[in-house]
Design a protein around this motif. Structure first.
Motif, PDB file in Angstrom:
ATOM      1  N   MET A 204     -10.561   4.612   5.687  1.00 52.30           N
ATOM      2  CA  MET A 204     -11.443   4.347   5.961  1.00 52.30           C
ATOM      3  C   MET A 204     -12.576   5.218   4.374  1.00 52.30           C
ATOM      4  O   MET A 204     -13.496   5.292   3.777  1.00 52.30           O
ATOM      5  CB  MET A 204     -12.546   4.319   6.588  1.00 52.30           C
ATOM      6  CG  MET A 204     -14.081   4.070   6.986  1.00 52.30           C
ATOM      7  SD  MET A 204     -14.559   1.962   5.078  1.00 52.30           S
ATOM      8  CE  MET A 204     -13.680   0.721   6.057  1.00 52.30           C
TER       9      MET A 204
ATOM     10  N   SER B 262     -15.742   9.649   9.930  1.00 53.72           N
ATOM     11  CA  SER B 262     -15.822   9.121  10.074  1.00 53.72           C
ATOM     12  C   SER B 262     -18.086   9.407   9.282  1.00 53.72           C
ATOM     13  O   SER B 262     -18.480   8.533   8.886  1.00 53.72           O
ATOM     14  CB  SER B 262     -16.982   8.864  11.337  1.00 53.72           C
ATOM     15  OG  SER B 262     -15.900   8.319  11.426  1.00 53.72           O
TER      16      SER B 262
ATOM     17  N   PRO C 171      -6.036   4.691  10.181  1.00 57.07           N
ATOM     18  CA  PRO C 171      -7.900   3.575  10.009  1.00 57.07           C
ATOM     19  C   PRO C 171      -8.939   4.226   9.655  1.00 57.07           C
ATOM     20  O   PRO C 171      -9.712   3.948   8.467  1.00 57.07           O
ATOM     21  CB  PRO C 171      -7.836   2.407  11.378  1.00 57.07           C
ATOM     22  CG  PRO C 171      -6.835   2.936  11.995  1.00 57.07           C
ATOM     23  CD  PRO C 171      -5.989   4.171  11.514  1.00 57.07           C
ATOM     24  N   ASP C 172      -9.282   5.302  10.610  1.00 52.81           N
ATOM     25  CA  ASP C 172     -10.212   6.077  10.448  1.00 52.81           C
ATOM     26  C   ASP C 172      -9.896   6.898   8.868  1.00 52.81           C
ATOM     27  O   ASP C 172     -11.106   7.537   7.977  1.00 52.81           O
ATOM     28  CB  ASP C 172     -10.507   7.608  11.215  1.00 52.81           C
ATOM     29  CG  ASP C 172      -9.680   7.829  11.611  1.00 52.81           C
ATOM     30  OD1 ASP C 172      -8.027   7.353  11.135  1.00 52.81           O
ATOM     31  OD2 ASP C 172      -9.551   9.709  11.572  1.00 52.81           O
TER      32      ASP C 172
ATOM     33  N   LEU D  27     -18.575   0.641  10.565  1.00 54.21           N
ATOM     34  CA  LEU D  27     -19.400   1.193  10.072  1.00 54.21           C
ATOM     35  C   LEU D  27     -19.612   0.387   8.551  1.00 54.21           C
ATOM     36  O   LEU D  27     -20.601   1.183   8.052  1.00 54.21           O
ATOM     37  CB  LEU D  27     -18.285   2.115  10.054  1.00 54.21           C
ATOM     38  CG  LEU D  27     -18.679   3.758   9.373  1.00 54.21           C
ATOM     39  CD1 LEU D  27     -20.029   4.391  10.011  1.00 54.21           C
ATOM     40  CD2 LEU D  27     -18.190   4.871   9.409  1.00 54.21           C
ATOM     41  N   LEU D  28     -18.219   0.383   8.005  1.00 56.18           N
ATOM     42  CA  LEU D  28     -18.884   0.135   6.406  1.00 56.18           C
ATOM     43  C   LEU D  28     -20.110  -0.729   6.448  1.00 56.18           C
ATOM     44  O   LEU D  28     -20.514  -0.975   5.535  1.00 56.18           O
ATOM     45  CB  LEU D  28     -17.356  -0.760   5.903  1.00 56.18           C
ATOM     46  CG  LEU D  28     -17.616  -0.934   4.500  1.00 56.18           C
ATOM     47  CD1 LEU D  28     -18.488  -0.085   3.572  1.00 56.18           C
ATOM     48  CD2 LEU D  28     -16.434  -1.520   4.167  1.00 56.18           C
TER      49      LEU D  28
ATOM     50  N   MET E 224     -14.407   0.920  12.005  1.00 52.42           N
ATOM     51  CA  MET E 224     -14.025   1.597  11.080  1.00 52.42           C
ATOM     52  C   MET E 224     -14.705   0.209   9.865  1.00 52.42           C
ATOM     53  O   MET E 224     -15.694   1.243   9.075  1.00 52.42           O
ATOM     54  CB  MET E 224     -12.723   2.122  10.009  1.00 52.42           C
ATOM     55  CG  MET E 224     -11.997   3.095  10.555  1.00 52.42           C
ATOM     56  SD  MET E 224     -13.636   4.343  10.495  1.00 52.42           S
ATOM     57  CE  MET E 224     -13.689   5.224  12.074  1.00 52.42           C
ATOM     58  N   LEU E 225     -14.420  -0.859  10.055  1.00 56.49           N
ATOM     59  CA  LEU E 225     -14.786  -1.998   9.420  1.00 56.49           C
ATOM     60  C   LEU E 225     -16.305  -2.246   9.413  1.00 56.49           C
ATOM     61  O   LEU E 225     -16.906  -2.200   8.871  1.00 56.49           O
ATOM     62  CB  LEU E 225     -13.763  -2.947   9.158  1.00 56.49           C
ATOM     63  CG  LEU E 225     -12.365  -3.402   8.360  1.00 56.49           C
ATOM     64  CD1 LEU E 225     -11.499  -4.597   8.993  1.00 56.49           C
ATOM     65  CD2 LEU E 225     -12.800  -3.001   6.876  1.00 56.49           C
TER      66      LEU E 225
ATOM     67  N   TYR F 204      -8.922  -0.316   0.959  1.00 54.20           N
ATOM     68  CA  TYR F 204      -8.906   0.366   2.788  1.00 54.20           C
ATOM     69  C   TYR F 204      -8.190  -0.139   2.820  1.00 54.20           C
ATOM     70  O   TYR F 204      -6.766   0.014   3.687  1.00 54.20           O
ATOM     71  CB  TYR F 204      -9.911  -0.750   3.613  1.00 54.20           C
ATOM     72  CG  TYR F 204     -10.022  -0.279   4.668  1.00 54.20           C
ATOM     73  CD1 TYR F 204      -9.850   1.198   5.541  1.00 54.20           C
ATOM     74  CD2 TYR F 204      -9.613  -1.441   6.052  1.00 54.20           C
ATOM     75  CE1 TYR F 204      -9.594   1.461   6.990  1.00 54.20           C
ATOM     76  CE2 TYR F 204      -9.138  -0.931   6.922  1.00 54.20           C
ATOM     77  CZ  TYR F 204      -9.529  -0.203   7.802  1.00 54.20           C
ATOM     78  OH  TYR F 204      -9.428   0.586   8.702  1.00 54.20           O
ATOM     79  N   PHE F 205      -7.656  -1.479   3.199  1.00 59.04           N
ATOM     80  CA  PHE F 205      -5.985  -2.314   2.897  1.00 59.04           C
ATOM     81  C   PHE F 205      -4.933  -2.058   2.538  1.00 59.04           C
ATOM     82  O   PHE F 205      -3.841  -2.601   3.171  1.00 59.04           O
ATOM     83  CB  PHE F 205      -6.653  -4.210   2.949  1.00 59.04           C
ATOM     84  CG  PHE F 205      -7.012  -4.718   4.438  1.00 59.04           C
ATOM     85  CD1 PHE F 205      -6.717  -4.656   5.181  1.00 59.04           C
ATOM     86  CD2 PHE F 205      -8.692  -4.894   3.529  1.00 59.04           C
ATOM     87  CE1 PHE F 205      -7.454  -5.215   6.168  1.00 59.04           C
ATOM     88  CE2 PHE F 205      -9.777  -5.343   5.018  1.00 59.04           C
ATOM     89  CZ  PHE F 205      -8.865  -5.281   6.395  1.00 59.04           C
TER      90      PHE F 205
ATOM     91  N   LEU G 290     -14.016  -1.640  -2.692  1.00 58.11           N
ATOM     92  CA  LEU G 290     -13.453  -0.515  -1.660  1.00 58.11           C
ATOM     93  C   LEU G 290     -12.611  -0.796   0.085  1.00 58.11           C
ATOM     94  O   LEU G 290     -11.631  -0.566   0.378  1.00 58.11           O
ATOM     95  CB  LEU G 290     -14.985   0.169  -0.915  1.00 58.11           C
ATOM     96  CG  LEU G 290     -14.789   1.392   0.021  1.00 58.11           C
ATOM     97  CD1 LEU G 290     -16.381   1.650  -0.068  1.00 58.11           C
ATOM     98  CD2 LEU G 290     -14.372   1.181   1.849  1.00 58.11           C
ATOM     99  N   VAL G 291     -13.363  -2.335   0.240  1.00 51.80           N
ATOM    100  CA  VAL G 291     -12.234  -2.968   1.384  1.00 51.80           C
ATOM    101  C   VAL G 291     -10.766  -3.051   0.665  1.00 51.80           C
ATOM    102  O   VAL G 291      -9.864  -3.318   1.570  1.00 51.80           O
ATOM    103  CB  VAL G 291     -13.089  -4.514   2.088  1.00 51.80           C
ATOM    104  CG1 VAL G 291     -11.957  -5.355   2.170  1.00 51.80           C
ATOM    105  CG2 VAL G 291     -13.832  -3.938   2.156  1.00 51.80           C
TER     106      VAL G 291
ATOM    107  N   LEU H  44      -9.692   0.492  16.324  1.00 51.34           N
ATOM    108  CA  LEU H  44     -10.444   1.506  14.611  1.00 51.34           C
ATOM    109  C   LEU H  44     -10.695   0.613  14.064  1.00 51.34           C
ATOM    110  O   LEU H  44     -11.797   1.504  13.055  1.00 51.34           O
ATOM    111  CB  LEU H  44      -9.325   2.767  15.126  1.00 51.34           C
ATOM    112  CG  LEU H  44      -9.683   4.133  14.971  1.00 51.34           C
ATOM    113  CD1 LEU H  44     -11.234   4.432  15.504  1.00 51.34           C
ATOM    114  CD2 LEU H  44      -9.153   5.183  15.017  1.00 51.34           C
ATOM    115  N   ASP H  45      -9.477   0.122  13.539  1.00 51.90           N
ATOM    116  CA  ASP H  45      -9.473  -0.719  12.492  1.00 51.90           C
ATOM    117  C   ASP H  45     -11.030  -1.466  12.572  1.00 51.90           C
ATOM    118  O   ASP H  45     -11.952  -1.258  11.349  1.00 51.90           O
ATOM    119  CB  ASP H  45      -8.694  -1.933  12.059  1.00 51.90           C
ATOM    120  CG  ASP H  45      -7.827  -1.367  10.987  1.00 51.90           C
ATOM    121  OD1 ASP H  45      -7.773  -0.673   9.863  1.00 51.90           O
ATOM    122  OD2 ASP H  45      -6.778  -1.856  11.445  1.00 51.90           O
TER     123      ASP H  45
END
Lengths: 576, 33
Positions: A106, A493, A102-103, B13-14, B10-11, A81-82, A77-78, B6-7
């Motif tokens: 994610m 979110s 970002p949101d 939240l994860l 979000m991280l 994301y990147f 997942l990470v 915001l990054d």
């Protein structure tokens, strides 16, 4: 219309035949026996274990299995994301797309990791080829393989083997990918290519239209992505229009072929279950339960869509089926599919956890739209996502034998294993997470300003749009009603959290249940044992699913699609 | 990476979801013991 009904029936029959022949192959794959692809794939499999440092014969207890699932999930997942955040610095970005916010990154990363593929973006305007092929398609395989692995673990636990362990997650997921998902994907991609699905790494060609303007035609390596999208019950297509787009789903045959792909592995796994527990009829009983609900749901949706829109009938529009038109409610539908195939696709995509769409679900009639919503709220067990459907249905089966046991005052048992309070508590936990997340987030969204800003329609239809969104995300389905502005920090979110809860808070108690059942002594069937391979049990199971699963959501459905339907027939249009 | 705050949210939240899941496994392990 008759031809469409015959076509829909042939598709279901083809699924049954395909799953019947796939089941013994699956048994061999997950028991480590040699299959016809072994000479080619076994070295690849061994290489994968060597790379991961996995010992093939090392068994895991359920907590170790669960932690392995979580570790793979979080790491991948990470990574995604990147990839999305840095796609402007990565290769294969001929359109020069910037980084994903970002949101949204994610939400998308959680979405693809949890097998949901909810998309708050327009693929052809947001994602580079690299993001599509590496960041997202990787999960189409991995999340599907994870689902299959967890189902196989539960089946092992229920079977009569006397081990306290439930297998090895890395081995199960590797075998699911190499022996099941990859070979079928390659063959099916060639079939889709032959029908006109697009597959290229070139930049978008530019067309000069008759009006004299230039139009970029979005293309990409999509035939291959399309197959695993359906086969792995992922559903996230490269185009915003998803399977309604002719480059993803060119014609009526490919539409039915995609439905076939969505249903093949889930039904195959159920029949595999019967073989592993040593009684094919057990698998047939579970498959019949799933099939009866799925066919019934398809019939209801098809009837609702073919009946058309009463508001249009009232002003004299002909919606009857004739030799020159499909008839029915054609808003948001492709002419090449018509109402019946579109309804079948809607039922198949939400009966599984696919979430691909070949028509706008927001434009379905209220009752037609309620069908996919209910199928998701049942927990997608008809036949459910790859793996997820089987373990979801087995939890309902355990609940059904518990309820039957209460009726006759006997300790319930399933396949010879005593179902005690510990197992029932775990089954209840797994079942309750769905309504808690769906209804909880829906309630929050109709109270919060940020939530109310999402729906594009007021009233009952707007409520349906929110309810559908959280049903889809919690159920890891990913189909959208398409009437909700979801790309906001609030919906990204809450949706991300709902997808995570729907996947892991449901599956972790199921793995614990597997751990509790593993190694339990098998009690021989006696005269008081409830047979779980009979039509009576199928009826009982359907009853339990509807009482426990559907009635929980009835009040919410009454405020959404049911009210919407009553208003439509009374001539009060939402937002009109 | 212009949207660093915001990054981090979000991280975060994860991280929250991952830790909650891990604790859930630990809790369920107690229940099944």
């Amino acid at each position: 219309m008759l031809l469409d009904i015959v076509g829909a029936a042939i598709t279901f029959i083809a699924v049954g035949i395909g799953a019947w022949f796939l089941a013994p192959y699956l048994v061999k794959v997950f028991t480590g026996e040699r299959v016809f692809l072994s000479p080619v794939l076994r070295p690849v499999e061994r290489g994968a274990y060597w790379l991961m440092g996995v010992k093939e014969d090392e068994e895991q207890s359920w907590p170790r299995y669960a932690v392995a699932v979580l570790a793979v999930t979080v790491t991948s997942l990470v990574f995604t994301y990147f990839v999305l955040r840095l796609q402007d610095h990565l290769p294969f970005n001929p359109q020069g797309f910037g980084p994903v916010a970002p949101d949204l990154a994610m939400n998308t990363a959680i979405s693809f990791t949890t097998n949901t593929n909810w998309q708050n973006y327009t693929g052809e305007q947001t994602m580079s080829y690299f993001s599509q092929m590496v960041g997202l398609v990787m999960h189409n395989f991995l999340s599907a393989a994870t689902g299959i692995a967890m189902a196989v673990a539960l089946v092992r636990a229920i079977s009569s083997r006397q081990l306290k362990t439930i297998g090895n997650f890395y081995v199960d997921a590797t075998r699911a990918t190499i022996y099941v998902l990859l070979p079928i994907s390659i063959v099916a991609a060639v079939i889709l290519l032959s029908q006109g699905a697009v597959q290229t790494l070139s930049s978008y060609p530019v067309a000069h239209t008759l009006e004299g303007v230039q139009q970029a035609i979005a293309v990409g390596p999509f035939a291959s992505q399309e197959v695993i999208k359906d086969l792995g019950n992922n559903g996230g297509g490269p185009f915003n229009a998803n399977s309604a787009h002719p480059f993803e789903n060119p014609n009526g045959f490919t539409n039915q072929f995609e439905i076939f792909l969505e249903l093949l592995i889930p039904f195959g796994l159920v029949l595999m279950f019967g073989r592993v527990v040593g009684n094919v009829k057990q698998g047939v009983a579970v498959a019949a339960t799933m099939g009866i609900i799925l066919v019934g749901a398809t019939g209801l949706a098809a009837w609702a869509e073919q009946s058309g829109n009463p508001a249009l009938t009232a002003i004299g529009v002909t919606q009857t089926n004739t030799s020159t038109q499909a008839g029915g409610n054609m808003e948001g539908k492709e002419v090449r599919f018509g109402p019946i195939y579109s309804a079948q696709f809607a039922a198949a995509t939400t009966g599984t956890s696919t979430g691909a769409v070949d028509a706008s679900h927001d434009s379905l009639t209220p009752l037609g739209g309620m069908v996919p919503m209910v199928l998701m709220q049942l927990g997608e067990i008809t036949p459910g996502g790859v793996g997820a459907g089987l373990y979801g249905m087995l939890v309902f089966a355990i609940l059904a034998v518990f309820i039957a046991g209460l009726m006759v005052g006997r300790t319930p048992e399933y396949l010879g294993k005593k179902i005690e309070s510990k197992e029932v508590r775990l089954a209840a936990l797994a079942i309750l997470i769905l309504p808690a997340s769906i209804l909880g987030f829906t309630a929050l969204s109709v109270l919060a300003h940020a939530g109310l800003a999402g729906p594009l329609n007021p009233g009952a239809h707007g409520f349906s749009e929110i309810l559908y969104a959280f049903s889809s995300q919690t159920g890891n389905n990913g189909s959208a009603f398409a009437g909700l502005t979801g790309n906001t920090v609030y919906y990204n979110s809450t949706g991300g959290a709902a997808m995570w809860l729907g996947r892991y808070m449901m599956v972790l108690p199921i793995l614990a249940l597997a751990g509790a059942l593993a190694g339990k002594k098998v009690v021989p069937a006696g005269p008081g044992t409830l047979s779980t391979d009979t039509p009576l049990f199928v009826g009982l199971l359907i009853g339990v699913i509807f009482i426990v699963g559907a009635l929980t959501f009835f009040p919410a459905l009454a405020l959404g699609p049911i009210l919407d339907n009553l208003q439509l027939y009374a001539g009060h249009l939402a937002g009109g | 990476m212009r949207s660093m705050p915001l990054d981090l949210w979000m991280l975060g939240l994860l991280l929250l979801l991952a830790v909650a899941s891990y604790l859930y496994v630990a809790g369920l392990e107690e229940l099944t013991r």
